[in-house]
Design a protein around this motif. Structure first.
Motif, PDB file in Angstrom:
ATOM      1  N   ARG A  94       9.413   1.330  27.339  1.00  0.00           N
ATOM      2  CA  ARG A  94       8.573   0.735  26.306  1.00  0.00           C
ATOM      3  C   ARG A  94       7.542   1.780  25.877  1.00  0.00           C
ATOM      4  O   ARG A  94       7.263   2.719  26.636  1.00  0.00           O
ATOM      5  N   PRO A  95       6.943   1.629  24.710  1.00  0.00           N
ATOM      6  CA  PRO A  95       5.936   2.617  24.295  1.00  0.00           C
ATOM      7  C   PRO A  95       4.833   2.807  25.337  1.00  0.00           C
ATOM      8  O   PRO A  95       4.396   3.929  25.582  1.00  0.00           O
ATOM      9  N   TYR A  96       4.409   1.731  25.982  1.00  0.00           N
ATOM     10  CA  TYR A  96       3.347   1.820  26.984  1.00  0.00           C
ATOM     11  C   TYR A  96       3.748   2.717  28.155  1.00  0.00           C
ATOM     12  O   TYR A  96       2.901   3.350  28.783  1.00  0.00           O
ATOM     13  N   ASP A  97       5.033   2.781  28.452  1.00  0.00           N
ATOM     14  CA  ASP A  97       5.500   3.590  29.573  1.00  0.00           C
ATOM     15  C   ASP A  97       5.218   5.076  29.384  1.00  0.00           C
ATOM     16  O   ASP A  97       5.214   5.834  30.360  1.00  0.00           O
ATOM     17  N   LEU A  98       4.992   5.507  28.160  1.00  0.00           N
ATOM     18  CA  LEU A  98       4.676   6.917  27.915  1.00  0.00           C
ATOM     19  C   LEU A  98       3.366   7.299  28.601  1.00  0.00           C
ATOM     20  O   LEU A  98       3.223   8.417  29.094  1.00  0.00           O
ATOM     21  N   ARG A  99       2.417   6.378  28.647  1.00  0.00           N
ATOM     22  CA  ARG A  99       1.157   6.632  29.364  1.00  0.00           C
ATOM     23  C   ARG A  99       1.431   6.846  30.847  1.00  0.00           C
ATOM     24  O   ARG A  99       0.879   7.751  31.478  1.00  0.00           O
ATOM     25  N   HIS A 100       2.274   5.994  31.412  1.00  0.00           N
ATOM     26  CA  HIS A 100       2.625   6.089  32.830  1.00  0.00           C
ATOM     27  C   HIS A 100       3.313   7.421  33.112  1.00  0.00           C
ATOM     28  O   HIS A 100       2.967   8.123  34.068  1.00  0.00           O
ATOM     29  N   SER A 101       4.255   7.804  32.270  1.00  0.00           N
ATOM     30  CA  SER A 101       4.954   9.080  32.453  1.00  0.00           C
ATOM     31  C   SER A 101       3.995  10.251  32.356  1.00  0.00           C
ATOM     32  O   SER A 101       4.091  11.216  33.122  1.00  0.00           O
ATOM     33  N   PHE A 102       3.056  10.191  31.402  1.00  0.00           N
ATOM     34  CA  PHE A 102       2.059  11.257  31.262  1.00  0.00           C
ATOM     35  C   PHE A 102       1.220  11.373  32.532  1.00  0.00           C
ATOM     36  O   PHE A 102       0.994  12.471  33.046  1.00  0.00           O
ATOM     37  N   ALA A 103       0.759  10.240  33.054  1.00  0.00           N
ATOM     38  CA  ALA A 103      -0.081  10.262  34.254  1.00  0.00           C
ATOM     39  C   ALA A 103       0.682  10.828  35.450  1.00  0.00           C
ATOM     40  O   ALA A 103       0.161  11.670  36.189  1.00  0.00           O
ATOM     41  N   VAL A 104       1.909  10.392  35.636  1.00  0.00           N
ATOM     42  CA  VAL A 104       2.717  10.882  36.754  1.00  0.00           C
ATOM     43  C   VAL A 104       2.991  12.377  36.607  1.00  0.00           C
ATOM     44  O   VAL A 104       2.827  13.147  37.560  1.00  0.00           O
ATOM     45  N   ALA A 105       3.381  12.808  35.416  1.00  0.00           N
ATOM     46  CA  ALA A 105       3.659  14.235  35.197  1.00  0.00           C
ATOM     47  C   ALA A 105       2.405  15.074  35.431  1.00  0.00           C
ATOM     48  O   ALA A 105       2.484  16.176  35.996  1.00  0.00           O
ATOM     49  N   THR A 106       1.252  14.569  35.019  1.00  0.00           N
ATOM     50  CA  THR A 106      -0.005  15.290  35.235  1.00  0.00           C
ATOM     51  C   THR A 106      -0.294  15.428  36.723  1.00  0.00           C
ATOM     52  O   THR A 106      -0.619  16.525  37.198  1.00  0.00           O
ATOM     53  N   LEU A 107      -0.152  14.343  37.481  1.00  0.00           N
ATOM     54  CA  LEU A 107      -0.394  14.402  38.921  1.00  0.00           C
ATOM     55  C   LEU A 107       0.583  15.345  39.622  1.00  0.00           C
ATOM     56  O   LEU A 107       0.184  16.145  40.474  1.00  0.00           O
ATOM     57  N   VAL A 108       1.844  15.268  39.269  1.00  0.00           N
ATOM     58  CA  VAL A 108       2.844  16.147  39.888  1.00  0.00           C
ATOM     59  C   VAL A 108       2.503  17.605  39.599  1.00  0.00           C
ATOM     60  O   VAL A 108       2.554  18.463  40.490  1.00  0.00           O
ATOM     61  N   ALA A 109       2.133  17.904  38.355  1.00  0.00           N
ATOM     62  CA  ALA A 109       1.776  19.284  37.994  1.00  0.00           C
ATOM     63  C   ALA A 109       0.536  19.746  38.762  1.00  0.00           C
ATOM     64  O   ALA A 109       0.486  20.881  39.242  1.00  0.00           O
ATOM     65  N   TRP A 110      -0.456  18.873  38.894  1.00  0.00           N
ATOM     66  CA  TRP A 110      -1.660  19.245  39.638  1.00  0.00           C
ATOM     67  C   TRP A 110      -1.327  19.554  41.096  1.00  0.00           C
ATOM     68  O   TRP A 110      -1.808  20.528  41.652  1.00  0.00           O
ATOM     69  N   TYR A 111      -0.514  18.706  41.724  1.00  0.00           N
ATOM     70  CA  TYR A 111      -0.151  18.966  43.115  1.00  0.00           C
ATOM     71  C   TYR A 111       0.678  20.243  43.241  1.00  0.00           C
ATOM     72  O   TYR A 111       0.485  21.022  44.162  1.00  0.00           O
ATOM     73  N   ALA A 112       1.577  20.472  42.301  1.00  0.00           N
ATOM     74  CA  ALA A 112       2.394  21.688  42.336  1.00  0.00           C
ATOM     75  C   ALA A 112       1.531  22.939  42.170  1.00  0.00           C
ATOM     76  O   ALA A 112       1.839  23.991  42.737  1.00  0.00           O
ATOM     77  N   ASP A 113       0.441  22.813  41.397  1.00  0.00           N
ATOM     78  CA  ASP A 113      -0.466  23.947  41.173  1.00  0.00           C
ATOM     79  C   ASP A 113      -1.575  24.020  42.212  1.00  0.00           C
ATOM     80  O   ASP A 113      -2.480  24.855  42.103  1.00  0.00           O
ATOM     81  N   ASP A 114      -1.510  23.151  43.222  1.00  0.00           N
ATOM     82  CA  ASP A 114      -2.492  23.108  44.303  1.00  0.00           C
ATOM     83  C   ASP A 114      -3.914  22.881  43.783  1.00  0.00           C
ATOM     84  O   ASP A 114      -4.875  23.474  44.246  1.00  0.00           O
ATOM     85  N   VAL A 115      -4.028  21.996  42.801  1.00  0.00           N
ATOM     86  CA  VAL A 115      -5.317  21.622  42.223  1.00  0.00           C
ATOM     87  C   VAL A 115      -5.980  20.587  43.121  1.00  0.00           C
ATOM     88  O   VAL A 115      -5.299  19.813  43.787  1.00  0.00           O
ATOM     89  N   ALA A 116      -7.299  20.553  43.125  1.00  0.00           N
ATOM     90  CA  ALA A 116      -8.045  19.545  43.882  1.00  0.00           C
ATOM     91  C   ALA A 116      -7.927  18.210  43.138  1.00  0.00           C
ATOM     92  O   ALA A 116      -8.783  17.831  42.354  1.00  0.00           O
ATOM     93  N   VAL A 117      -6.842  17.503  43.403  1.00  0.00           N
ATOM     94  CA  VAL A 117      -6.521  16.276  42.671  1.00  0.00           C
ATOM     95  C   VAL A 117      -7.594  15.197  42.805  1.00  0.00           C
ATOM     96  O   VAL A 117      -7.968  14.587  41.796  1.00  0.00           O
ATOM     97  N   PRO A 118      -8.115  14.916  43.996  1.00  0.00           N
ATOM     98  CA  PRO A 118      -9.129  13.853  44.081  1.00  0.00           C
ATOM     99  C   PRO A 118     -10.315  14.090  43.137  1.00  0.00           C
ATOM    100  O   PRO A 118     -10.851  13.148  42.571  1.00  0.00           O
ATOM    101  N   ALA A 119     -10.673  15.344  42.948  1.00  0.00           N
ATOM    102  CA  ALA A 119     -11.791  15.653  42.048  1.00  0.00           C
ATOM    103  C   ALA A 119     -11.435  15.406  40.590  1.00  0.00           C
ATOM    104  O   ALA A 119     -12.301  15.132  39.775  1.00  0.00           O
ATOM    105  N   ARG A 120     -10.162  15.480  40.261  1.00  0.00           N
ATOM    106  CA  ARG A 120      -9.734  15.306  38.865  1.00  0.00           C
ATOM    107  C   ARG A 120      -9.307  13.875  38.525  1.00  0.00           C
ATOM    108  O   ARG A 120      -9.145  13.550  37.357  1.00  0.00           O
ATOM    109  N   LEU A 121      -9.078  13.035  39.525  1.00  0.00           N
ATOM    110  CA  LEU A 121      -8.637  11.664  39.247  1.00  0.00           C
ATOM    111  C   LEU A 121      -9.587  10.890  38.333  1.00  0.00           C
ATOM    112  O   LEU A 121      -9.120  10.192  37.432  1.00  0.00           O
ATOM    113  N   PRO A 122     -10.896  11.006  38.509  1.00  0.00           N
ATOM    114  CA  PRO A 122     -11.769  10.279  37.579  1.00  0.00           C
ATOM    115  C   PRO A 122     -11.582  10.726  36.118  1.00  0.00           C
ATOM    116  O   PRO A 122     -11.611   9.891  35.214  1.00  0.00           O
TER     117      PRO A 122
END
Length: 171
Positions: A94-122
């Protein structure tokens, strides 16, 4: 769908989302490719409907504001034309699922790049217009076993067990 022309600042690559969920407003920065696509859309829209009756940025074929029903039907038609089908037992995207995919892809990329994810979640939560941490929205509908109270470390371990990576590869 609710953006008015005054909310779209393409010269600054910025959208202003006003009075969305929980009556919150926010600024959403745009990637240059998104800005370019929106500029192309605006030129074509203005050629086809130079004097719209409404101030909205996105117009229907009738020159009116888009509505959820028609957007969902058009999206479903585009999926069908592209040959995208839902796996057995799952609903179609559904169109709304694009937001979910964006959020998941962003988190996966942050973890892959060893970013401090907890600091970026807000920041990600704000970008998506959420009040609660974004992790709460990623794990709905029984798609995963985490919850809003899951720590970033537990979420990271969950990702690297392959559940999220294999799910995003099939999305």
């Amino acid at each position: 769908m609710g953006l008015d022309r005054d909310d779209v600042h393409l010269d600054d690559s910025l959208l202003i989302v006003r009075r969305s969920k929980f009556d919150k407003s926010r600024q959403v920065p745009l990637h240059q490719t998104t800005t370019d696509a929106l500029e192309d859309y605006a030129r074509r829209r203005d050629d086809l409907c130079p004097h719209p009756a409404v101030p909205c940025f996105f117009l229907s074929g009738a020159g009116t504001r888009l509505n959820h029903t028609n957007v969902s039907k058009t999206f479903a038609g585009l999926l069908a034309a592209a040959g995208v089908v839902a796996p057995l037992g799952r609903r179609r995207p559904r169109p709304y699922d694009l937001r979910h995919s964006f959020a998941v892809a962003t988190l996966v990329a942050w973890y892959a790049d060893d970013v401090a994810v907890p600091a970026r979640l807000p920041a990600l939560s704000t970008y998506l217009g959420r009040i609660q941490p974004v992790v709460a929205t990623l794990c709905r509908g029984g798609e995963c076993s985490c919850s809003a109270k899951t720590s970033a470390g537990e979420f990271q371990r969950w990702i690297f067990r392959g559940r999220l990576l294999s799910a995003s590869a099939t999305a």
